[in-house]
Scaffold this active site. Structure first.
Site, PDB file in Angstrom:
ATOM      1  N   HIS A  18       0.686  -0.797   0.376  1.00 12.43           N
ATOM      2  CA  HIS A  18      -0.187  -0.433   0.179  1.00 12.43           C
ATOM      3  C   HIS A  18       0.981   1.393   0.023  1.00 12.43           C
ATOM      4  CE1 HIS A  18      -3.778  -2.603   1.399  1.00 12.43           C
ATOM      5  NE2 HIS A  18      -3.349  -2.930   0.647  1.00 12.43           N
ATOM      6  N   HIS A  41      -7.748  -7.639  -7.670  1.00 11.06           N
ATOM      7  CA  HIS A  41      -8.883  -8.563  -6.969  1.00 11.06           C
ATOM      8  C   HIS A  41      -8.300  -7.697  -5.495  1.00 11.06           C
ATOM      9  CE1 HIS A  41      -6.225 -11.758  -9.891  1.00 11.06           C
ATOM     10  NE2 HIS A  41      -6.983 -12.776  -9.004  1.00 11.06           N
ATOM     11  N   SER A  97      -7.140  -2.288  -0.220  1.00 11.08           N
ATOM     12  CA  SER A  97      -6.435  -1.320  -1.419  1.00 11.08           C
ATOM     13  C   SER A  97      -7.383  -0.028  -2.562  1.00 11.08           C
ATOM     14  CB  SER A  97      -5.549  -2.262  -2.577  1.00 11.08           C
ATOM     15  OG  SER A  97      -6.779  -3.287  -3.196  1.00 11.08           O
ATOM     16  N   GLU A 115     -13.815  -7.727  -8.070  1.00 11.73           N
ATOM     17  CA  GLU A 115     -14.047  -9.394  -6.556  1.00 11.73           C
ATOM     18  C   GLU A 115     -14.804 -10.732  -7.083  1.00 11.73           C
ATOM     19  OE1 GLU A 115     -11.881 -10.249  -4.125  1.00 11.73           O
ATOM     20  OE2 GLU A 115     -13.006 -12.468  -3.855  1.00 11.73           O
ATOM     21  N   ASP A 139     -14.115 -12.642 -13.381  1.00 12.38           N
ATOM     22  CA  ASP A 139     -13.081 -12.759 -12.914  1.00 12.38           C
ATOM     23  C   ASP A 139     -11.217 -12.182 -12.873  1.00 12.38           C
ATOM     24  OD1 ASP A 139     -10.775 -15.385 -13.199  1.00 12.38           O
ATOM     25  OD2 ASP A 139      -9.596 -14.318 -14.977  1.00 12.38           O
ATOM     26  N   ASP A 160      -3.563  -8.731  -7.401  1.00 10.82           N
ATOM     27  CA  ASP A 160      -2.487  -8.900  -6.124  1.00 10.82           C
ATOM     28  C   ASP A 160      -4.185 -10.128  -5.459  1.00 10.82           C
ATOM     29  OD1 ASP A 160      -2.400  -8.729  -3.657  1.00 10.82           O
ATOM     30  OD2 ASP A 160      -3.730  -7.457  -2.739  1.00 10.82           O
TER      31      ASP A 160
END
Ligand code: SAM
Length: 274
Positions: A18, A41, A97, A115, A139, A160
């Site tokens: 971060h 992600h 994030s 997500e 996805d 991520d």
């Protein structure tokens, strides 16, 4: 999909990831042109560190808590984004994030979050209510390519994943190759865990073969020697890091190493171009 980030929120890997993400976006914002920020992600967006799941691992005590109590002014931007989601000096919530990126947005910038886990995507929507972020439930690798090239030309993609799938690295390698063909000058950040010093270089060799001209590797080793069977640190591959970012990186990494070193260890952060 078993991985839940709540067990790890605010750990040392989150702090490094971060802090660098903030520095990277800020460096891109030296120019007034709009940015598109894509988080493939995204996780839940906001985490309650007082909750049972976060308390069970207590990982934030070796991460965000160390950063908050460290006096180095180079960590001020990071501390500010954490403090912004808490009331007063008490640390209860950790911004993932998505909530960090949302705080960095200028009126002209766009934020796209993704997500796949249905429950986490639902939580993420709640955490981002009142912001301008777009939230997707797709996805990650399909979304990553679908968003490129972004409408704004400049931007940052954060990748991520939890690395619980055996083909995660292969999917990232293939998607990065295709993404680079669609958006050669784009900035991309890929987070990965470090298990041990013997095997950490294998994936880098495959990425090196993609022939991406500007690919920076940053690795944070928490301990002075490998600790068997546990997480030893984390790395970030950064495609096309802006010059302003690479200028501020060495002192920032030194501040992070010092703030996050476990008792009895110095830790180490290395950078090199692949
Ligand atoms: N980026 C977040 C942050 O820094 O706060 C943390 C993300 S967490 C490490 C990884 C997330 O990816 C998890 O919430 C998991 O549910 C999600 N995920 C796993 N596989 C995915 C996939 N194929 N597509 C989209 N999301 C995925």
């Amino acid at each position: 999909m078993n991985y839940r980030h709540i067990f790890h929120a605010g750990n040392s890997a989150d702090v490094v990831k971060h802090c660098l993400l903030i520095a990277l976006v800020r460096a891109q914002q030296h120019k007034p042109g709009a940015l598109t920020l894509v988080d493939t992600h995204a996780g839940c967006g906001l985490y309650d560190l007082d909750g049972e799941q976060a308390q069970r691992t207590g990982e934030s005590t070796q991460g965000v808590l160390q950063a908050l109590t460290n006096p180095n002014p180079l960590l001020n931007d990071y501390r500010a984004v954490v403090q912004a989601v808490n009331v007063g000096a008490e640390l209860q919530f950790y911004p993932g994030s998505p909530r960090i990126l949302a705080q960095l947005l200028r009126p002209q910038d766009l934020l796209i979050l993704n997500e796949k886990h249905p429950q986490d995507a639902y939580t993420l929507r709640g955490a981002m209510r009142g912001t301008t972020a777009a939230v997707h439930e797709r996805d990650a690798y399909e979304l990553w390519l679908a968003m490129l090239p972004p409408r704004t030309s400049r931007g940052v993609v954060l990748v991520d994943p939890p690395y619980e799938q055996p083909d995660e690295r292969a999917r990232i390698t293939a998607t990065l190759a295709a993404a680079h063909r669609k958006w050669a000058h784009g900035v991309t950040v890929i987070w990965y865990p470090l298990k041990d010093r013997a095997t950490h270089g294998q994936w880098s060799e495959q990425l090196r073969k993609l022939g991406i001209p500007k690919l920076l590797r940053v690795e944070h080793w928490l301990y002075d020697g490998d600790q068997p069977g546990i997480y030893n640190g984390a790395g970030l591959y950064i495609v096309n890091p802006p010059y302003a970012f690479t200028q501020v990186l060495p002192p920032l990494l030194e501040a992070l190493r010092a703030a996050l070193a476990p008792e009895g260890h110095s830790g180490e952060i290395t950078t090199d171009w692949l």
